[in-house]
Design an enzyme around this catalytic site. Structure first.
Site, short mmCIF file in Angstrom:
data_model
loop_
_atom_site.label_atom_id
_atom_site.label_comp_id
_atom_site.label_asym_id
_atom_site.label_seq_id
_atom_site.Cartn_x
_atom_site.Cartn_y
_atom_site.Cartn_z
N SER A 11 7.89 -9.09 -8.18
CA SER A 11 6.78 -9.81 -8.71
C SER A 11 5.88 -10.58 -7.65
O SER A 11 6.56 -11.56 -7.10
CB SER A 11 7.42 -10.76 -9.93
OG SER A 11 6.39 -11.86 -10.19
N HIS A 36 4.89 -5.73 -9.69
CA HIS A 36 4.98 -6.44 -11.23
C HIS A 36 3.90 -7.40 -10.88
O HIS A 36 3.80 -8.24 -10.18
CB HIS A 36 6.41 -6.91 -11.33
CG HIS A 36 6.62 -7.56 -12.71
ND1 HIS A 36 6.87 -7.15 -13.84
CD2 HIS A 36 6.53 -8.86 -12.91
CE1 HIS A 36 7.01 -7.78 -14.51
NE2 HIS A 36 6.83 -9.15 -14.37
N ASP A 38 2.21 -10.34 -13.10
CA ASP A 38 2.40 -11.30 -14.01
C ASP A 38 1.04 -11.91 -14.46
O ASP A 38 0.71 -12.90 -13.87
CB ASP A 38 3.37 -12.63 -13.51
CG ASP A 38 4.78 -12.02 -13.60
OD1 ASP A 38 5.24 -11.38 -14.65
OD2 ASP A 38 5.57 -12.20 -12.65
N MET A 40 -0.94 -14.52 -16.83
CA MET A 40 -0.72 -15.72 -17.69
C MET A 40 -2.03 -16.42 -18.08
O MET A 40 -3.04 -16.40 -17.19
CB MET A 40 0.15 -16.88 -16.87
CG MET A 40 1.47 -16.17 -16.43
SD MET A 40 2.47 -17.41 -15.61
CE MET A 40 3.86 -16.44 -15.27
N HIS A 69 2.51 -7.39 -16.61
CA HIS A 69 3.17 -7.92 -17.58
C HIS A 69 2.22 -9.08 -18.22
O HIS A 69 1.82 -10.20 -17.59
CB HIS A 69 4.50 -8.76 -17.15
CG HIS A 69 5.34 -9.42 -18.12
ND1 HIS A 69 6.21 -10.32 -17.53
CD2 HIS A 69 5.27 -9.86 -19.17
CE1 HIS A 69 6.87 -11.25 -18.32
NE2 HIS A 69 6.54 -10.50 -19.55
N MET A 71 1.57 -12.10 -20.37
CA MET A 71 2.13 -13.29 -21.02
C MET A 71 0.74 -13.92 -21.48
O MET A 71 0.27 -15.10 -20.94
CB MET A 71 2.81 -14.23 -19.85
CG MET A 71 4.13 -13.45 -19.70
SD MET A 71 4.70 -14.14 -18.05
CE MET A 71 4.13 -13.22 -16.79
N MET A 140 13.27 -10.59 -21.33
CA MET A 140 13.10 -11.88 -20.58
C MET A 140 14.46 -12.61 -20.25
O MET A 140 14.76 -13.04 -21.48
CB MET A 140 12.12 -12.80 -20.94
CG MET A 140 10.61 -12.26 -20.93
SD MET A 140 9.94 -11.85 -19.23
CE MET A 140 10.03 -13.37 -18.29
N GLY A 145 6.51 -17.90 -17.62
CA GLY A 145 5.73 -18.89 -17.31
C GLY A 145 5.45 -19.38 -15.90
O GLY A 145 4.67 -19.50 -15.20
N PHE A 146 7.05 -19.04 -15.44
CA PHE A 146 7.22 -19.75 -13.92
C PHE A 146 8.11 -18.81 -13.23
O PHE A 146 9.18 -18.41 -13.70
CB PHE A 146 7.52 -21.24 -13.78
CG PHE A 146 6.47 -22.06 -14.58
CD1 PHE A 146 5.53 -22.41 -14.05
CD2 PHE A 146 6.89 -22.41 -15.90
CE1 PHE A 146 4.73 -23.29 -14.85
CE2 PHE A 146 6.00 -23.13 -16.81
CZ PHE A 146 4.93 -23.79 -16.12
N GLY A 147 7.85 -18.70 -11.75
CA GLY A 147 9.04 -17.94 -10.83
C GLY A 147 10.10 -19.02 -10.76
O GLY A 147 9.91 -20.15 -10.83
N GLY A 148 11.17 -18.56 -10.18
CA GLY A 148 12.04 -19.33 -9.56
C GLY A 148 12.97 -20.16 -10.66
O GLY A 148 13.63 -21.12 -10.33
N ASP A 178 13.52 -9.37 -16.40
CA ASP A 178 12.53 -10.42 -15.61
C ASP A 178 13.11 -11.65 -16.05
O ASP A 178 13.18 -12.19 -16.80
CB ASP A 178 11.18 -10.15 -16.13
CG ASP A 178 10.18 -10.69 -15.38
OD1 ASP A 178 10.34 -11.32 -14.44
OD2 ASP A 178 9.20 -10.90 -15.89
N GLY A 179 13.35 -12.53 -14.59
CA GLY A 179 13.51 -14.00 -14.74
C GLY A 179 14.77 -14.19 -14.24
O GLY A 179 16.05 -13.85 -14.67
N SER A 201 11.16 -14.92 -6.94
CA SER A 201 11.44 -15.98 -5.93
C SER A 201 12.50 -15.39 -4.88
O SER A 201 12.82 -15.58 -3.76
CB SER A 201 11.66 -17.03 -6.40
OG SER A 201 12.86 -16.84 -7.48
C1 DX5 Z 1 8.17 -15.41 -15.25
C2 DX5 Z 1 7.49 -14.07 -14.65
C3 DX5 Z 1 8.56 -13.43 -13.81
C4 DX5 Z 1 8.43 -14.04 -12.58
C5 DX5 Z 1 10.05 -14.12 -12.23
O1 DX5 Z 1 7.55 -15.54 -16.32
O2 DX5 Z 1 7.37 -13.12 -15.86
O3 DX5 Z 1 7.92 -11.92 -13.55
O4 DX5 Z 1 7.77 -13.69 -11.52
O5 DX5 Z 1 10.46 -14.73 -11.22
P1 DX5 Z 1 11.83 -15.03 -10.71
O6 DX5 Z 1 12.17 -13.69 -10.12
O7 DX5 Z 1 11.57 -16.06 -9.56
O8 DX5 Z 1 12.59 -15.52 -11.78
ZN ZN Z 2 7.02 -10.81 -15.30
#
Ligand code: DX5
Ligand code: ZN
Length: 224
Positions: A11, A36, A38, A40, A69, A71, A140, A145-148, A178-179, A201
């Protein structure tokens, strides 16, 4: 279940935007299966990211399938734009679609694959009636909404249930997660039945992103 290998979808949410081309190319060259993306909108999720231009730019540097993806609220308004930009798979959120069946049809009308994603709090029963229409189911395992973010462990049971639903349907539907996918969580995720692993991440947060992706891929294959 039909024998399906595991696939990895880095991602770019966690990529270094100033080195995006270099990072994506390195992953593509070293075994990534999808890229991938994302998207948003600051409405469906509390964050803003990429528009169709990003998809168009990525298309110029890779022939790997772009796994987009969405969102976003009202995804119907943007299906054509993302498809024309070069999305190969367009995934919408069940929670954002009033007429999910129609939305899936609109994606197919663009000649690309349609995915449906479920937030952690959304039941699998909400997509039962459109399972036969979709090409990919995205579970999910964090709130989008966020990575990590930390993997939500209840996701494992849901992945296993989704696997059963897909196998019972007899259709070739990709099961993507994902996540919070990382070296610690990947084994249980694969053993529960997921085959496409999104990772942000755990790849881009490491000093050597190629090594991190390869390690994750190896762990996923070993878990089969
Ligand atoms: C979160 C995204 C993910 C995100 C995952 O809302 O849809 O694709 O990049 O990040 P990690 O792998 O860091 O959880
Ligand atoms: Zn995603």
């Amino acid at each position: 279940m039909k024998e399906q290998k595991t696939q990895i979808a880095p991602s770019i949410l966690s990529a270094d935007v100033l080195r995006l081309e270099e990072q994506v190319s390195a992953l593509v060259k070293n075994g990534a299966d999808f890229i991938h993306v994302d998207v948003m909108d600051g409405h469906f999720v509390p964050n803003l990211t990429f528009g169709p231009n990003m998809v168009k730019a990525l298309k110029r540097i890779t022939s790997l399938p772009l796994d987009v993806h969405l969102m976003i609220s009202n995804p119907d308004l943007y299906i054509e734009k993302y498809a024309q930009a070069g999305a190969d798979i367009l995934t919408v959120h069940q929670e954002a679609c009033t007429h999910l069946h129609r939305t899936i049809q609109s994606i197919h009308n663009q000649g690309i694959k349609a995915g449906v994603s479920l937030n952690p709090a959304t039941s699998l029963s909400t997509i039962e009636n459109v399972l036969d229409d979709m090409d990919l189911l995205l579970i999910m395992t964090v709130n989008p909404g966020f990575g990590g973010q930390k993997f939500i462990p209840q996701g494992i049971k849901k992945i296993a249930e989704a696997r059963k639903m897909i196998d019972t349907s007899g259709r070739d539907i990709l099961l993507e997660v994902d996540g919070g996918v990382d070296s610690k969580t990947v084994k249980n995720i694969v053993q529960a039945g997921a085959r496409v692993l999104v990772s942000g991440s755990a790849i881009f947060g490491q000093p050597d992103i190629v090594k991190a992706m390869k390690e994750l891929k190896n762990l996923a294959e070993k878990a089969l």
